[in-house]
Motif scaffolding. Structure first.
Motif: not given
Length: 66
Positions: A18-25
């Motif tokens: 999820v973090a990779a898709i949303m580009r967040v930590s």
């Protein structure tokens, strides 16, 4: 063939995915899960987030800024 609404037709993602898709930590994803903004299921000591929930959250966030 699974019927509509059965658990078999839901795809889950890890917090890292999820973090990779949303580009967040990953910490940001955990905050969203703990605050209830992003629904998740606890599996053992980790969380799994439904794919549809991520898509819905991003659409809602995008529409809110328009």
């Amino acid at each position: 063939m699974p019927k509509e609404g059965q658990p078999g037709d839901v795809n889950f993602m890890t917090v890292a995915e999820v973090a990779a898709i949303m580009r967040v930590s990953k910490m940001t994803v955990y905050r969203l899960v703990h605050s209830g903004e992003l629904p998740a299921v606890r599996v053992g000591r980790s969380f799994r987030v439904p794919e549809d929930a991520v898509s819905d959250y991003l659409k809602q966030s995008y529409m809110g800024t328009a």
